[in-house]
Design a protein around this motif. Structure first.
Motif, PDB file in Angstrom:
ATOM      1  N   ILE A 100     -29.897  68.411  16.836  1.00  0.00           N
ATOM      2  CA  ILE A 100     -30.368  67.130  17.362  1.00  0.00           C
ATOM      3  C   ILE A 100     -30.663  66.146  16.226  1.00  0.00           C
ATOM      4  CG2 ILE A 100     -32.305  66.036  18.593  1.00  0.00           C
ATOM      5  CD1 ILE A 100     -30.444  67.357  20.462  1.00  0.00           C
ATOM      6  N   GLN A 101     -30.965  66.661  15.059  1.00  0.00           N
ATOM      7  CA  GLN A 101     -31.243  65.789  13.921  1.00  0.00           C
ATOM      8  C   GLN A 101     -29.998  65.016  13.495  1.00  0.00           C
ATOM      9  OE1 GLN A 101     -32.974  68.244  10.897  1.00  0.00           O
ATOM     10  NE2 GLN A 101     -34.718  68.801  12.173  1.00  0.00           N
ATOM     11  N   VAL A 102     -28.853  65.343  14.064  1.00  0.00           N
ATOM     12  CA  VAL A 102     -27.618  64.636  13.763  1.00  0.00           C
ATOM     13  C   VAL A 102     -27.599  63.264  14.435  1.00  0.00           C
ATOM     14  CG1 VAL A 102     -25.116  64.723  14.151  1.00  0.00           C
ATOM     15  CG2 VAL A 102     -26.336  66.737  13.376  1.00  0.00           C
ATOM     16  N   PHE A 103     -28.321  63.085  15.550  1.00  0.00           N
ATOM     17  CA  PHE A 103     -28.295  61.817  16.281  1.00  0.00           C
ATOM     18  C   PHE A 103     -28.656  60.610  15.419  1.00  0.00           C
ATOM     19  CE2 PHE A 103     -28.561  64.235  20.390  1.00  0.00           C
ATOM     20  CZ  PHE A 103     -27.369  63.757  20.889  1.00  0.00           C
ATOM     21  N   PRO A 104     -29.726  60.633  14.622  1.00  0.00           N
ATOM     22  CA  PRO A 104     -30.021  59.453  13.801  1.00  0.00           C
ATOM     23  C   PRO A 104     -28.917  59.128  12.798  1.00  0.00           C
ATOM     24  CG  PRO A 104     -31.928  60.898  13.883  1.00  0.00           C
ATOM     25  CD  PRO A 104     -30.793  61.624  14.538  1.00  0.00           C
ATOM     26  N   ILE A 105     -28.308  60.148  12.205  1.00  0.00           N
ATOM     27  CA  ILE A 105     -27.224  59.916  11.251  1.00  0.00           C
ATOM     28  C   ILE A 105     -26.020  59.320  11.975  1.00  0.00           C
ATOM     29  CG2 ILE A 105     -25.619  61.047   9.666  1.00  0.00           C
ATOM     30  CD1 ILE A 105     -27.897  63.145   9.233  1.00  0.00           C
ATOM     31  N   PHE A 106     -25.712  59.868  13.151  1.00  0.00           N
ATOM     32  CA  PHE A 106     -24.597  59.359  13.952  1.00  0.00           C
ATOM     33  C   PHE A 106     -24.841  57.905  14.348  1.00  0.00           C
ATOM     34  CE2 PHE A 106     -22.673  58.833  18.224  1.00  0.00           C
ATOM     35  CZ  PHE A 106     -21.345  58.904  17.844  1.00  0.00           C
ATOM     36  N   ALA A 107     -26.059  57.596  14.791  1.00  0.00           N
ATOM     37  CA  ALA A 107     -26.386  56.228  15.203  1.00  0.00           C
ATOM     38  C   ALA A 107     -26.265  55.259  14.031  1.00  0.00           C
ATOM     39  CB  ALA A 107     -27.792  56.182  15.783  1.00  0.00           C
ATOM     40  N   ARG A 109     -24.276  55.636  11.399  1.00  0.00           N
ATOM     41  CA  ARG A 109     -22.862  55.499  11.016  1.00  0.00           C
ATOM     42  C   ARG A 109     -22.088  54.594  11.960  1.00  0.00           C
ATOM     43  NH1 ARG A 109     -20.894  60.675   7.983  1.00  0.00           N
ATOM     44  NH2 ARG A 109     -22.478  60.597   6.370  1.00  0.00           N
ATOM     45  N   ILE A 110     -22.404  54.631  13.261  1.00  0.00           N
ATOM     46  CA  ILE A 110     -21.677  53.768  14.192  1.00  0.00           C
ATOM     47  C   ILE A 110     -22.395  52.435  14.396  1.00  0.00           C
ATOM     48  CG2 ILE A 110     -20.629  55.709  15.373  1.00  0.00           C
ATOM     49  CD1 ILE A 110     -22.536  55.167  17.719  1.00  0.00           C
ATOM     50  N   LYS A 111     -23.466  52.243  13.598  1.00  0.00           N
ATOM     51  CA  LYS A 111     -24.234  50.992  13.622  1.00  0.00           C
ATOM     52  C   LYS A 111     -24.813  50.699  15.004  1.00  0.00           C
ATOM     53  CE  LYS A 111     -21.681  48.900   9.790  1.00  0.00           C
ATOM     54  NZ  LYS A 111     -21.365  50.082   9.136  1.00  0.00           N
ATOM     55  N   LEU A 112     -25.380  51.725  15.595  1.00  0.00           N
ATOM     56  CA  LEU A 112     -26.028  51.603  16.900  1.00  0.00           C
ATOM     57  C   LEU A 112     -27.455  51.137  16.670  1.00  0.00           C
ATOM     58  CD1 LEU A 112     -25.713  52.110  19.955  1.00  0.00           C
ATOM     59  CD2 LEU A 112     -26.591  54.401  19.556  1.00  0.00           C
ATOM     60  N   LYS A 113     -27.779  49.947  17.147  1.00  0.00           N
ATOM     61  CA  LYS A 113     -29.094  49.363  16.893  1.00  0.00           C
ATOM     62  C   LYS A 113     -30.102  49.690  17.993  1.00  0.00           C
ATOM     63  CE  LYS A 113     -27.778  46.560  13.423  1.00  0.00           C
ATOM     64  NZ  LYS A 113     -27.443  47.323  12.286  1.00  0.00           N
ATOM     65  N   PHE A 114     -29.652  49.749  19.228  1.00  0.00           N
ATOM     66  CA  PHE A 114     -30.558  50.031  20.339  1.00  0.00           C
ATOM     67  C   PHE A 114     -29.829  50.895  21.361  1.00  0.00           C
ATOM     68  CE2 PHE A 114     -28.369  46.066  21.032  1.00  0.00           C
ATOM     69  CZ  PHE A 114     -27.888  46.167  22.316  1.00  0.00           C
ATOM     70  N   GLY A 115     -30.592  51.547  22.215  1.00  0.00           N
ATOM     71  CA  GLY A 115     -30.011  52.356  23.274  1.00  0.00           C
ATOM     72  C   GLY A 115     -30.105  53.849  23.043  1.00  0.00           C
ATOM     73  N   ILE A 116     -30.616  54.281  21.898  1.00  0.00           N
ATOM     74  CA  ILE A 116     -30.718  55.722  21.631  1.00  0.00           C
ATOM     75  C   ILE A 116     -31.629  56.413  22.642  1.00  0.00           C
ATOM     76  CG2 ILE A 116     -31.437  57.470  19.957  1.00  0.00           C
ATOM     77  CD1 ILE A 116     -30.475  55.574  17.769  1.00  0.00           C
ATOM     78  N   PRO A 117     -32.818  55.842  22.964  1.00  0.00           N
ATOM     79  CA  PRO A 117     -33.632  56.509  23.989  1.00  0.00           C
ATOM     80  C   PRO A 117     -32.914  56.616  25.334  1.00  0.00           C
ATOM     81  CG  PRO A 117     -34.968  54.938  22.791  1.00  0.00           C
ATOM     82  CD  PRO A 117     -33.548  54.729  22.358  1.00  0.00           C
ATOM     83  N   PHE A 118     -32.120  55.624  25.683  1.00  0.00           N
ATOM     84  CA  PHE A 118     -31.372  55.662  26.937  1.00  0.00           C
ATOM     85  C   PHE A 118     -30.316  56.765  26.901  1.00  0.00           C
ATOM     86  CE2 PHE A 118     -27.798  54.199  29.588  1.00  0.00           C
ATOM     87  CZ  PHE A 118     -28.447  54.218  30.813  1.00  0.00           C
ATOM     88  N   ILE A 119     -29.646  56.924  25.770  1.00  0.00           N
ATOM     89  CA  ILE A 119     -28.634  57.973  25.637  1.00  0.00           C
ATOM     90  C   ILE A 119     -29.279  59.351  25.761  1.00  0.00           C
ATOM     91  CG2 ILE A 119     -27.015  59.055  24.014  1.00  0.00           C
ATOM     92  CD1 ILE A 119     -26.442  56.208  22.961  1.00  0.00           C
TER      93      ILE A 119
END
Length: 140
Positions: A100-107, A109-119
């Motif tokens: 699960i610690q991969v999610f912040p790195i993935f976000a 890299r793809i320049k995801l600014k918002f929406g992580i809690p929704f995902i």
């Protein structure tokens, strides 16, 4: 004609089950459950035995579930099975926590600014709904 139809369904079912089982074993291997377990217990020389036991356990577990076999030895067998199943789930949960610690790195890299809690919420909701459907729906 009916023989061909049933034969084709058997082949599709067998290959589908084989792919899913191989994916499960590969997933367990990739997230490093067996490696970490062998390192923590100082039994790295027996890593091949760990892998064989995981494959054997997955196969026997599939047979027991598929053919709805009863576990032997009554309540003692249930206690032993519960201990092993609980140990497996615990090891898998700890390994998944590290994945699960991969999610912040993935976000990042793809320049995801918002929406992580929704995902994450959608992932949890989908897992919960799927588990409830599997638990309460009877497939016949």
């Amino acid at each position: 004609m009916m023989f061909v139809r049933y034969g084709l369904l058997a082949i599709i079912g067998f290959t589908g089950g084989f792919v899913i089982a191989a994916g499960l074993v590969a997933f367990i291997t990739v997230i490093g459950v067996l490696t970490r377990l062998a390192i923590r217990t100082n039994t790295a020389s027996r890593i091949m035995m760990y892998e064989d036991v995981v494959v054997l356990g997955a196969g026997i577990g599939n047979i027991v579930i598929l053919f709805e076999l009863n576990l032997p030895f009554g309540i003692i067998g249930m206690i032993i099975f519960g201990g092993f199943a609980g140990s497996f789930v615990g090891c898998l949960a700890v390994a998944l926590e590290e994945v699960i610690q991969v999610f912040p790195i993935f976000a990042q890299r793809i320049k995801l600014k918002f929406g992580i809690p929704f995902i994450v919420f959608c992932l949890a909701l989908g897992k919960g709904v799927g588990a409830l459907l599997h638990l309460y729906m009877k497939y016949k």
